[in-house]
Design a protein around this motif. Structure first.
Motif, PDB file in Angstrom:
ATOM      1  N   UNK A 211      -6.542  -1.744  11.261  1.00  0.00           N
ATOM      2  CA  UNK A 211      -7.102  -3.082  11.488  1.00  0.00           C
ATOM      3  C   UNK A 211      -6.674  -4.068  10.400  1.00  0.00           C
ATOM      4  N   UNK A 212      -5.796  -3.607   9.509  1.00  0.00           N
ATOM      5  CA  UNK A 212      -5.314  -4.451   8.404  1.00  0.00           C
ATOM      6  C   UNK A 212      -6.479  -4.973   7.556  1.00  0.00           C
ATOM      7  N   UNK A 213      -7.444  -4.095   7.318  1.00  0.00           N
ATOM      8  CA  UNK A 213      -8.602  -4.488   6.501  1.00  0.00           C
ATOM      9  C   UNK A 213      -8.224  -4.653   5.029  1.00  0.00           C
ATOM     10  N   UNK A 223       0.456   0.206  -6.326  1.00  0.00           N
ATOM     11  CA  UNK A 223       0.936  -0.953  -5.574  1.00  0.00           C
ATOM     12  C   UNK A 223       1.993  -0.626  -4.534  1.00  0.00           C
ATOM     13  N   UNK A 224       1.830   0.519  -3.860  1.00  0.00           N
ATOM     14  CA  UNK A 224       2.811   0.928  -2.858  1.00  0.00           C
ATOM     15  C   UNK A 224       2.559   0.312  -1.491  1.00  0.00           C
ATOM     16  N   UNK A 225       1.425  -0.385  -1.333  1.00  0.00           N
ATOM     17  CA  UNK A 225       1.068  -0.987  -0.054  1.00  0.00           C
ATOM     18  C   UNK A 225       0.730  -2.453  -0.288  1.00  0.00           C
ATOM     19  N   UNK A 229       0.668  -5.962   5.167  1.00  0.00           N
ATOM     20  CA  UNK A 229       1.722  -5.061   5.656  1.00  0.00           C
ATOM     21  C   UNK A 229       1.248  -3.619   5.476  1.00  0.00           C
ATOM     22  N   UNK A 230       0.010  -3.361   5.892  1.00  0.00           N
ATOM     23  CA  UNK A 230      -0.623  -2.078   5.611  1.00  0.00           C
ATOM     24  C   UNK A 230      -0.014  -0.895   6.360  1.00  0.00           C
TER      25      UNK A 230
END
Length: 277
Positions: A211-213, A223-225, A229-230
């Motif tokens: 849900x791109x929460x 900081x890999x995500x 852009x989840x």
């Protein structure tokens, strides 16, 4: 000696190490408690004073202290703070991680007066392949708190800093390890490598569930995500801690590694926490 200040230093993507460290701090019962949490970011140079008792709690990755934890602890130094070093591992083996942590902090001026090895749920643990599921549990945390109480007694009975003796963490009692499950694990690892079984570089994402929460982006320690852009994870930054997998509210992330069934099957017998002081 009196105990006034206690500082917890931790790196804990899935909060297992944090919970163990917090329980030890509770047992020490300092008047002033602080925390240096290195999980999501580093800190500026910090020098901890001799009158501050320091509890360091970090996870073991592949038999070593998590490399990112060591890099972030580079900013710490001490003028002889009484220090408790603690490593948390997923029921397989911590190998030389405790010695590694001891050597690292000792070189930065910390005085190691106690050490512990604790069990925490493995990063690769799943419902299908549980590995130390639910640990540290209530008993583990009570053991950690009792350890803290013993550390407090050691410090309070020392008449001066010179009488507060360091420990040799190499002498800590190792947990019992049945021989045949270990042999079976090693044989299967060799077989997997011969077969060319691939270790996934990053977790998989079910885009239909996501849900791109932003939870995974906010809680990724390296900081890999990126927020927004989840569904994408940067392989070059992912440390495979599985914080995003275990914390995703929608259960949209999974990390299916061939090592999960091996670890679950070969190390189902729960190991014991160990301490030295």
């Amino acid at each position: 000696m009196e105990i006034k200040k206690v500082c917890l230093v931790t790196f804990s993507p899935t909060r297992t190490s944090y919970r163990v460290g917090e329980a030890i701090v509770r047992g020490i019962k300092g008047e002033e408690v602080s925390c240096v949490d290195l999980t999501l970011h580093g800190v500026e140079q910090i020098k901890l004073a001799e009158d501050t008792v320091v509890v360091i709690a970090v996870p073991v990755y592949g038999g070593h202290v998590a490399p990112l934890a060591l890099r972030r602890m580079e900013a710490l130094e001490s003028a002889g703070s009484p220090t408790i070093v603690t490593v948390v591992y997923g029921n397989r083996a911590y190998e030389h991680a405790l010695q590694e942590l001891d050597a690292f902090v000792s070189a930065k001026g910390f005085k190691v007066i106690a050490g512990g090895t604790f069990i925490g749920e493995h990063s690769y643990s799943t419902a299908d392949y549980p590995i130390a599921e639910g640990r540290p549990d209530e008993n583990d945390l009570q053991y950690a708190e009792t350890f803290g109480e013993k550390v407090r007694t050691k410090i309070c009975t020392a008449t001066s800093p010179d009488k507060l003796y360091e420990v040799d963490v190499r002498r800590i009692l190792r947990p019992r390890q049945p021989f045949f499950p270990l042999l079976r694990f090693l044989r299967k690892v060799v077989r997997l490598r011969k077969q060319g079984a691939l270790m996934p570089r990053v977790p998989e994402v079910d885009a239909a569930k996501c849900t791109h929460c932003g939870y995974c982006a906010k809680h990724c320690p390296n900081g890999a995500i990126a927020e927004g852009d989840e569904c994408h994870t940067m392989a070059e930054r992912c440390i495979r801690c599985c914080s995003c997998v275990k914390g995703c509210p929608q259960h949209a992330r999974t990390f299916d590694t061939p090592f999960a069934p091996l670890l679950s099957g070969c190390f189902s017998r729960q190991k014991e926490n160990r301490i030295i002081l």
